[in-house]
Design an enzyme around this catalytic site. Sequence first.
Site, PDB file in Angstrom:
ATOM      1  N   HIS A   1     -30.092 -15.116 -33.272  1.00 59.30           N
ATOM      2  CA  HIS A   1     -30.249 -13.815 -33.932  1.00 59.30           C
ATOM      3  C   HIS A   1     -30.457 -12.690 -32.906  1.00 59.30           C
ATOM      4  O   HIS A   1     -31.350 -11.854 -33.054  1.00 59.30           O
ATOM      5  CB  HIS A   1     -31.426 -13.888 -34.904  1.00 59.30           C
ATOM      6  CG  HIS A   1     -31.360 -12.920 -36.046  1.00 59.30           C
ATOM      7  ND1 HIS A   1     -31.495 -11.557 -35.894  1.00 59.30           N
ATOM      8  CD2 HIS A   1     -31.176 -13.116 -37.372  1.00 59.30           C
ATOM      9  CE1 HIS A   1     -31.414 -10.977 -37.070  1.00 59.30           C
ATOM     10  NE2 HIS A   1     -31.219 -11.894 -37.995  1.00 59.30           N
ATOM     11  N   SER A   2     -29.602 -12.650 -31.886  1.00 50.80           N
ATOM     12  CA  SER A   2     -29.726 -11.575 -30.890  1.00 50.80           C
ATOM     13  C   SER A   2     -29.149 -10.273 -31.421  1.00 50.80           C
ATOM     14  O   SER A   2     -28.121 -10.260 -32.099  1.00 50.80           O
ATOM     15  CB  SER A   2     -29.006 -11.960 -29.600  1.00 50.80           C
ATOM     16  OG  SER A   2     -29.742 -12.965 -28.941  1.00 50.80           O
ATOM     17  N   TYR A   3     -29.855  -9.191 -31.086  1.00 48.77           N
ATOM     18  CA  TYR A   3     -29.390  -7.848 -31.400  1.00 48.77           C
ATOM     19  C   TYR A   3     -28.853  -7.256 -30.094  1.00 48.77           C
ATOM     20  O   TYR A   3     -29.585  -7.187 -29.104  1.00 48.77           O
ATOM     21  CB  TYR A   3     -30.539  -6.954 -31.865  1.00 48.77           C
ATOM     22  CG  TYR A   3     -31.184  -7.321 -33.179  1.00 48.77           C
ATOM     23  CD1 TYR A   3     -31.976  -8.466 -33.313  1.00 48.77           C
ATOM     24  CD2 TYR A   3     -31.055  -6.484 -34.290  1.00 48.77           C
ATOM     25  CE1 TYR A   3     -32.606  -8.766 -34.510  1.00 48.77           C
ATOM     26  CE2 TYR A   3     -31.689  -6.778 -35.494  1.00 48.77           C
ATOM     27  CZ  TYR A   3     -32.463  -7.920 -35.599  1.00 48.77           C
ATOM     28  OH  TYR A   3     -33.094  -8.220 -36.777  1.00 48.77           O
TER      29      TYR A   3
ATOM     30  N   ASP B   1     -24.975  -5.361 -43.385  1.00 48.18           N
ATOM     31  CA  ASP B   1     -25.800  -6.577 -43.464  1.00 48.18           C
ATOM     32  C   ASP B   1     -24.892  -7.536 -44.225  1.00 48.18           C
ATOM     33  O   ASP B   1     -25.125  -7.841 -45.393  1.00 48.18           O
ATOM     34  CB  ASP B   1     -27.122  -6.305 -44.184  1.00 48.18           C
ATOM     35  CG  ASP B   1     -28.096  -7.457 -44.007  1.00 48.18           C
ATOM     36  OD1 ASP B   1     -27.673  -8.514 -43.511  1.00 48.18           O
ATOM     37  OD2 ASP B   1     -29.280  -7.306 -44.376  1.00 48.18           O
TER      38      ASP B   1
ATOM     39  N   GLU C   1     -24.624 -12.682 -35.754  1.00 47.90           N
ATOM     40  CA  GLU C   1     -25.152 -14.024 -36.058  1.00 47.90           C
ATOM     41  C   GLU C   1     -24.019 -14.971 -36.457  1.00 47.90           C
ATOM     42  O   GLU C   1     -23.673 -15.056 -37.630  1.00 47.90           O
ATOM     43  CB  GLU C   1     -26.150 -13.920 -37.210  1.00 47.90           C
ATOM     44  CG  GLU C   1     -27.219 -12.860 -37.043  1.00 47.90           C
ATOM     45  CD  GLU C   1     -27.857 -12.481 -38.380  1.00 47.90           C
ATOM     46  OE1 GLU C   1     -28.205 -13.368 -39.173  1.00 47.90           O
ATOM     47  OE2 GLU C   1     -27.978 -11.267 -38.642  1.00 47.90           O
TER      48      GLU C   1
HETATM   49  C1  G6D Z   1     -30.571 -11.058 -41.261  1.00 49.09           C
HETATM   50  O1  G6D Z   1     -29.185 -10.605 -43.180  1.00 49.09           O
HETATM   51  C2  G6D Z   1     -30.491 -10.587 -42.660  1.00 49.09           C
HETATM   52  C3  G6D Z   1     -31.150  -9.251 -42.796  1.00 49.09           C
HETATM   53  O2  G6D Z   1     -31.134  -8.839 -44.145  1.00 49.09           O
HETATM   54  C4  G6D Z   1     -32.551  -9.380 -42.270  1.00 49.09           C
HETATM   55  O3  G6D Z   1     -33.290  -8.272 -42.560  1.00 49.09           O
HETATM   56  C5  G6D Z   1     -32.495  -9.706 -40.802  1.00 49.09           C
HETATM   57  O4  G6D Z   1     -31.843 -10.922 -40.656  1.00 49.09           O
HETATM   58  C6  G6D Z   1     -33.857  -9.785 -40.168  1.00 49.09           C
HETATM   59  O5  G6D Z   1     -29.571 -10.643 -40.493  1.00 49.09           O
END
Ligand code: G6D
EC number: 5.1.3.3
Length: 336
Positions: free
Chosen positions: A173-175, A239, A301
Amino acid sequence: MSAMQRSAFGTVAGELVEKVELTNAQGLRLAVMNYGATLLALDVPDRHGVLENVVLGFGDLASYVNDSPYFGATIGRVAGRIRDGRWDTIQLSQNEGNQHIHGGINNVSHRVWVIESVTDSAVTMCIVLPAGDQGYPGTLTMRVTYELQADNRMTITTTGHSDTRTLFNPTNHSYFNLSGGLKATVSEHQVKVAADKMAEVDETKCPTGRLLPVAGTAFDFRSGQTITQFCQAEAAGLDTPFLLQPQAPSAVTVTDDSSGRRLQIATTAAAVVLFSTTGMNEAYVVNDTRPMCSQLGLAIEPQMLPDAIHHPDFGNIVIEAGETKQYQSVYTFDTI
Ligand code: G6D
């Protein structure tokens, strides 16, 4: 010369959390920690060769424990939402209204993993989840390997092995923010996604089960568009789960004109969720640099489609007894 450094990053409930830093011959640097098997930082060169961090994170462990929206974390057992936290007769923990999200209440993103092996170019972390954890059947062993290649590639390989039939759909879950050092938001990043279809979601952000063509909609990222352009049509931002074209050489390509950095992601997963952090103005400070603000990062992701267990055409996230399942994503950096 590649190099490795290992140091203490803090403690959580009395358990030591360590940071491992890997550097390749070009100076590309990756830092991870064993809390959440998390990618902490990734320094990559801009068009002038200047190395800067291109992922969102924190400088201290407490912020990861208290504030993090899964910055860099490994997600499991199952990424995204599972409607009502139900799998047949099995009730999973519900941590977002009725839904189960990102593996439940006490998920692997918030646990200390074991560092199994470290070399100059790779680090492997492991966690064993007991049967019944968050409601899931099966003792599941998860392993994540972060590897830094000489040609400015980072590979993340995630495996799961269970002793009983269970569910497995991990992600990282890297941004990303390719401006480097958070100099700008990602609003002007150019984003290309090799996806002809997206999964429609309802007001809870859980898939309805309908796969919709992106053609003729704002969600058509096949030739690329900026986040700003997308938000002109969809003000809430991204999202969104996208179903990838099979074998696409680059599932997602992100380019930042100002720094010249380009990121291309290839993955064995069938889908990707893009989350643009639109509207996310928060009090916490990111990378010890600036407060979290709208579109400071783009979470990318790679995973199987969320809620796949309820929709036969979403792909298979069941892992059989004795089976080992592996997903691999390759993040290639260069400049334009
Ligand atoms: C994920 O899809 C979800 C988002 O809605 C959530 O807020 C985030 O993770 C933290 O990407």
